[in-house]
Design a protein around this motif. Structure first.
Motif, PDB file in Angstrom:
ATOM      1  N   VAL A 124       0.832  -1.205   0.000  1.00 11.71           N
ATOM      2  CA  VAL A 124       0.000   0.000   0.000  1.00 11.71           C
ATOM      3  C   VAL A 124       0.869   1.259   0.000  1.00 11.71           C
ATOM      4  O   VAL A 124       0.626   2.212  -0.738  1.00 11.71           O
ATOM      5  N   ARG A 125       1.903   1.234   0.799  1.00  7.10           N
ATOM      6  CA  ARG A 125       2.756   2.420   0.933  1.00  7.10           C
ATOM      7  C   ARG A 125       3.356   2.795  -0.430  1.00  7.10           C
ATOM      8  O   ARG A 125       3.323   3.937  -0.856  1.00  7.10           O
ATOM      9  N   ASN A 126       3.873   1.788  -1.096  1.00  9.76           N
ATOM     10  CA  ASN A 126       4.488   1.989  -2.399  1.00  9.76           C
ATOM     11  C   ASN A 126       3.456   2.433  -3.444  1.00  9.76           C
ATOM     12  O   ASN A 126       3.702   3.329  -4.247  1.00  9.76           O
ATOM     13  N   ALA A 127       2.275   1.796  -3.391  1.00  9.80           N
ATOM     14  CA  ALA A 127       1.220   2.133  -4.349  1.00  9.80           C
ATOM     15  C   ALA A 127       0.782   3.590  -4.178  1.00  9.80           C
ATOM     16  O   ALA A 127       0.586   4.310  -5.156  1.00  9.80           O
ATOM     17  N   VAL A 128       0.658   4.018  -2.922  1.00  9.35           N
ATOM     18  CA  VAL A 128       0.246   5.397  -2.657  1.00  9.35           C
ATOM     19  C   VAL A 128       1.331   6.368  -3.128  1.00  9.35           C
ATOM     20  O   VAL A 128       1.050   7.389  -3.755  1.00  9.35           O
ATOM     21  N   ALA A 129       2.601   6.023  -2.868  1.00 10.00           N
ATOM     22  CA  ALA A 129       3.712   6.883  -3.286  1.00 10.00           C
ATOM     23  C   ALA A 129       3.716   7.052  -4.809  1.00 10.00           C
ATOM     24  O   ALA A 129       4.044   8.115  -5.324  1.00 10.00           O
ATOM     25  N   ARG A 130       3.299   5.987  -5.513  1.00 10.84           N
ATOM     26  CA  ARG A 130       3.288   6.060  -6.975  1.00 10.84           C
ATOM     27  C   ARG A 130       1.936   6.525  -7.522  1.00 10.84           C
ATOM     28  O   ARG A 130       1.732   6.530  -8.735  1.00 10.84           O
ATOM     29  N   LYS A 131       1.023   6.831  -6.626  1.00  5.63           N
ATOM     30  CA  LYS A 131      -0.343   7.205  -6.997  1.00  5.63           C
ATOM     31  C   LYS A 131      -1.040   6.133  -7.833  1.00  5.63           C
ATOM     32  O   LYS A 131      -1.863   6.418  -8.701  1.00  5.63           O
TER      33      LYS A 131
END
Ligand code: ZN
Length: 134
Positions: free
Chosen positions: A7-14
């Protein structure tokens, strides 16, 4: 192999939505119909959406083949089961939500529960199934 949702990575990449297609071996112990087993790995075709409050919603289908002996007449029987699964993951879970931590959603408990819900209470051969629908 059950993938995780970072989730963290997905949010960072929008990247707030995504799809996950994979298969996994379900625990035989989930089945409580005598003489019945999974004839195939469970196929999962899931979609996820991450919301601004950090919750992630996962929806999609699970499908698998059950094989064994008919619960009525003990003839050989098999049944393809398709189940619409749905789960919400939250860093601070409430009610029916699944928790997750370290910014990573682990789908295993959700998948185990979903397979359990998807399982029929018995397996019928074609003949007995027709018999019962009359
Ligand atoms: Zn039968």
């Amino acid at each position: 192999m059950v993938p995780r949702i970072d989730v963290r990575n997905a949010v960072a990449r929008k990247n707030f939505t995504g799809g996950l297609d994979f298969s996994f071996d379900a625990e035989e112990g989930l089945i409580d119909i005598p003489y019945v087993e999974f004839a195939s790995p469970v196929k999962a075709s899931l979609h996820y959406e991450i919301f601004s409050d950090g919750k992630a919603e996962v929806t999609g289908t699970l499908s698998f083949l059950l094989k064994g002996l008919c619960s009525r007449c003990l003839a050989e029987a098999e049944k393809e089961t398709v189940y619409e699964a749905e789960g919400v993951f939250s860093p601070s879970p409430k009610d029916e939500e699944y928790g997750y931590s370290n910014g990573t959603v682990d789908l295993r408990e959700f998948l185990r529960d979903s397979v359990l819900f998807a399982l029929p209470s018995r397996l019928l051969c074609r003949h007995c199934a027709e018999d019962e629908s009359e």
